[in-house]
Design a protein around this motif. Structure first.
Motif, mmCIF file in Angstrom:
data_model
loop_
_atom_site.group_PDB
_atom_site.id
_atom_site.type_symbol
_atom_site.label_atom_id
_atom_site.label_comp_id
_atom_site.label_asym_id
_atom_site.label_seq_id
_atom_site.Cartn_x
_atom_site.Cartn_y
_atom_site.Cartn_z
ATOM 1 N N VAL A 10 0.846 -1.217 0.000
ATOM 2 C CA VAL A 10 0.000 0.000 0.000
ATOM 3 C C VAL A 10 0.870 1.253 0.000
ATOM 4 O O VAL A 10 0.616 2.212 -0.737
ATOM 5 C CB VAL A 10 -0.932 -0.005 1.244
ATOM 6 N N GLU A 11 1.926 1.234 0.830
ATOM 7 C CA GLU A 11 2.814 2.405 0.903
ATOM 8 C C GLU A 11 3.542 2.620 -0.425
ATOM 9 O O GLU A 11 3.687 3.750 -0.888
ATOM 10 C CB GLU A 11 3.837 2.216 2.027
ATOM 11 N N ALA A 14 1.115 4.091 -2.916
ATOM 12 C CA ALA A 14 0.841 5.508 -2.619
ATOM 13 C C ALA A 14 2.018 6.369 -3.055
ATOM 14 O O ALA A 14 1.842 7.442 -3.630
ATOM 15 C CB ALA A 14 0.577 5.689 -1.126
ATOM 16 N N ARG A 18 2.175 9.390 -5.852
ATOM 17 C CA ARG A 18 2.648 10.757 -5.547
ATOM 18 C C ARG A 18 3.750 11.161 -6.519
ATOM 19 O O ARG A 18 3.778 12.290 -7.004
ATOM 20 C CB ARG A 18 3.180 10.833 -4.104
ATOM 21 N N PHE A 29 4.151 22.214 -15.948
ATOM 22 C CA PHE A 29 4.708 23.544 -15.656
ATOM 23 C C PHE A 29 5.726 23.957 -16.723
ATOM 24 O O PHE A 29 5.701 25.092 -17.216
ATOM 25 C CB PHE A 29 5.345 23.538 -14.262
ATOM 26 N N LEU A 32 3.988 24.737 -19.929
ATOM 27 C CA LEU A 32 3.262 26.009 -19.764
ATOM 28 C C LEU A 32 4.205 27.198 -19.935
ATOM 29 O O LEU A 32 3.893 28.162 -20.653
ATOM 30 C CB LEU A 32 2.651 26.023 -18.356
ATOM 31 N N ILE A 33 5.364 27.144 -19.308
ATOM 32 C CA ILE A 33 6.349 28.232 -19.414
ATOM 33 C C ILE A 33 6.796 28.380 -20.878
ATOM 34 O O ILE A 33 6.923 29.495 -21.394
ATOM 35 C CB ILE A 33 7.575 27.956 -18.503
ATOM 36 N N VAL A 35 5.103 27.530 -23.641
ATOM 37 C CA VAL A 35 4.009 28.082 -24.458
ATOM 38 C C VAL A 35 3.816 29.576 -24.155
ATOM 39 O O VAL A 35 3.655 30.389 -25.065
ATOM 40 C CB VAL A 35 2.694 27.291 -24.221
ATOM 41 N N VAL A 36 3.867 29.935 -22.866
ATOM 42 C CA VAL A 36 3.707 31.353 -22.493
ATOM 43 C C VAL A 36 4.831 32.182 -23.112
ATOM 44 O O VAL A 36 4.598 33.284 -23.629
ATOM 45 C CB VAL A 36 3.699 31.509 -20.947
ATOM 46 N N VAL A 39 4.041 32.750 -26.745
ATOM 47 C CA VAL A 39 2.944 33.718 -26.919
ATOM 48 C C VAL A 39 3.442 35.130 -26.653
ATOM 49 O O VAL A 39 3.166 36.065 -27.413
ATOM 50 C CB VAL A 39 1.748 33.363 -25.993
ATOM 51 N N ARG A 40 4.206 35.298 -25.573
ATOM 52 C CA ARG A 40 4.696 36.636 -25.224
ATOM 53 C C ARG A 40 5.706 37.140 -26.265
ATOM 54 O O ARG A 40 5.712 38.323 -26.612
ATOM 55 C CB ARG A 40 5.354 36.642 -23.833
ATOM 56 N N ARG A 42 5.792 36.298 -29.399
ATOM 57 C CA ARG A 42 5.032 36.604 -30.610
ATOM 58 C C ARG A 42 4.415 38.003 -30.488
ATOM 59 O O ARG A 42 4.409 38.786 -31.430
ATOM 60 C CB ARG A 42 3.950 35.557 -30.807
#
Lengths: 50, 332
Positions: A10-11, A14, A18, A29, A32-33, A35-36, A39-40, A42
């Motif tokens: 079980v441990e 788990a 995680r 993350f 996301l950075i 792609v941002v 966009v910025r 551009r």
């Protein structure tokens, strides 16, 4: 922290869950950075405001 | 100063779902909704990716402050039926882990908001997280019966953050949305606390019914409701809400007031044990006859606020022209 050698099934399950969630979070993350940044760039460099 | 010290016994190991629970996903969804409304009402063209990032930052920031709240409040959460199964008091997650998660997510959400959108929105997000985690959780909650009145500012700011993210400014109408949520908070939470006051009493949290009694709380709910209902009409006068909004705000406000009057005339909160088993999903709504007026106002308050913001969102998305009943030259 428990001794990894003595962890129960079980441990282990788990901990694996995680770790996968954390890895997914980090990948999202980074993407996301990236792609941002695209966009910025551009908006501000490729098409600079007049 | 009180501090979260909880003695826990051996429990099942933390699963990733426990960390998600630390972020209070249900509260997060309401914050996302009001933040999105503020962003759309700003009426500025924004790249869809950046809009998504702004909403994500607001959501993660709300989750971060929830995690910090669960770290600090673990001792009182353990004493209340509604909160004793949360990950920290239940022993599934260590308090230090909840603190770390809250701090890391706070930093990530604020920095990303600043880099991707603008630093006004990032600053407002940082202020909101700090206000909820420090001013409300650590200071107000255990100290004064006005805790949820002042602390309500944290829950009221997301539309302003959304507006700032889209427009880079926070005009009058953005703060009007904030004021609506701010005035909604006391009747909403006090109606709930009228039939959950035993839990708060046990945990030593000075909620209004515990400190001032049920009758005074019912009276104060009525006063706030009498101020809140007309305030909801103001967006129709400032170029924010359209005709549908005006109709929803007027009709809903009337029902809200009637429910508050019924509650003021009732004896809700005076008898003990007014809740049935809250282990069920509908636990907050499952009350005995004496508390039904409080439960009704609590339930309707959620519906009314949702309707108000959904109507504003719908009108702006569909391009319904807002009313401007009073020309004050207010910058939109």
């Amino acid at each position: 922290m428990s001794d990894p050698a003595r962890e129960t099934e079980v441990e282990l399950k788990a901990r694996r869950g995680r770790n996968i969630a954390l890895a997914l979070g980090l990948v999202i993350f980074v993407v996301l950075i990236f792609v941002v940044t695209l966009v910025r760039l551009r908006g501000n460099v490729i098409q600079p405001p007049l | 100063m009180a501090m979260a010290t909880v003695h826990t016994t051996a429990h099942a190991p933390a699963r990733w779902q426990d960390y998600v629970q630390l972020l209070k996903p249900r509260v997060m969804s309401l914050v996302v909704f009001t933040g999105l409304t503020g962003m759309i009402c700003a009426g500025r063209a924004i790249h869809p990716v950046l809009a998504g990032v702004a909403i994500l930052c607001i959501a993660v920031g709300a989750g971060a402050s929830a995690s910090l709240n669960m770290w600090y409040d673990a001792d009182i959460d353990a004493k209340m039926r509604r909160t004793r199964n949360r990950p920290v008091p239940a022993g599934r997650v260590q308090g230090a882990d909840a603190l770390t998660l809250g701090v890391v997510l706070s930093i990530f959400s604020v920095m990303l908001m600043g880099m991707a959108l603008n630093w006004l929105a990032a600053g407002l997000l940082a202020f909101t997280i700090g206000f909820y985690a420090v001013v409300y959780t650590i200071w107000l909650k255990r100290w004064t019966a006005q805790n949820i009145v002042i602390g309500g500012l944290a829950g009221a700011l997301p539309p302003v953050i959304g507006w700032a993210a889209a427009a880079g400014a926070t005009p009058f109408n953005a703060w009007l949305l904030c004021a609506i949520i701010f005035m909604w908070t006391p009747p909403h939470f006090w109606a709930l606390s009228l039939y959950t006051s035993e839990d708060y009493e046990k945990a030593g949290v000075p909620m209004m019914p515990v400190v001032a009694g049920a009758a005074s709380t019912r009276r104060q709910i009525l006063i706030y409701s009498a101020l809140f209902a007309p305030l909801c009409l103001v967006p129709a006068a400032t170029g924010l809400g359209g005709p549908v909004y005006l109709a929803v705000a007027a009709l809903g406000g009337l029902v809200f007031l009637l429910l508050a009057i019924r509650l003021a005339r009732s004896h809700a909160g005076e008898a003990r044990g007014q809740r049935n088993d809250d282990a069920s999903p509908g636990g907050l709504y499952d009350v005995r006859a004496g508390a039904r007026d409080a439960r009704n106002l609590f339930a309707f308050s959620i519906l009314y606020l949702t309707l108000l913001f959904a109507t504003l969102l719908g009108e702006h998305l569909m391009g319904v022209a807002p009313l401007n009943l009073v020309s004050w030259g207010i910058p939109r």
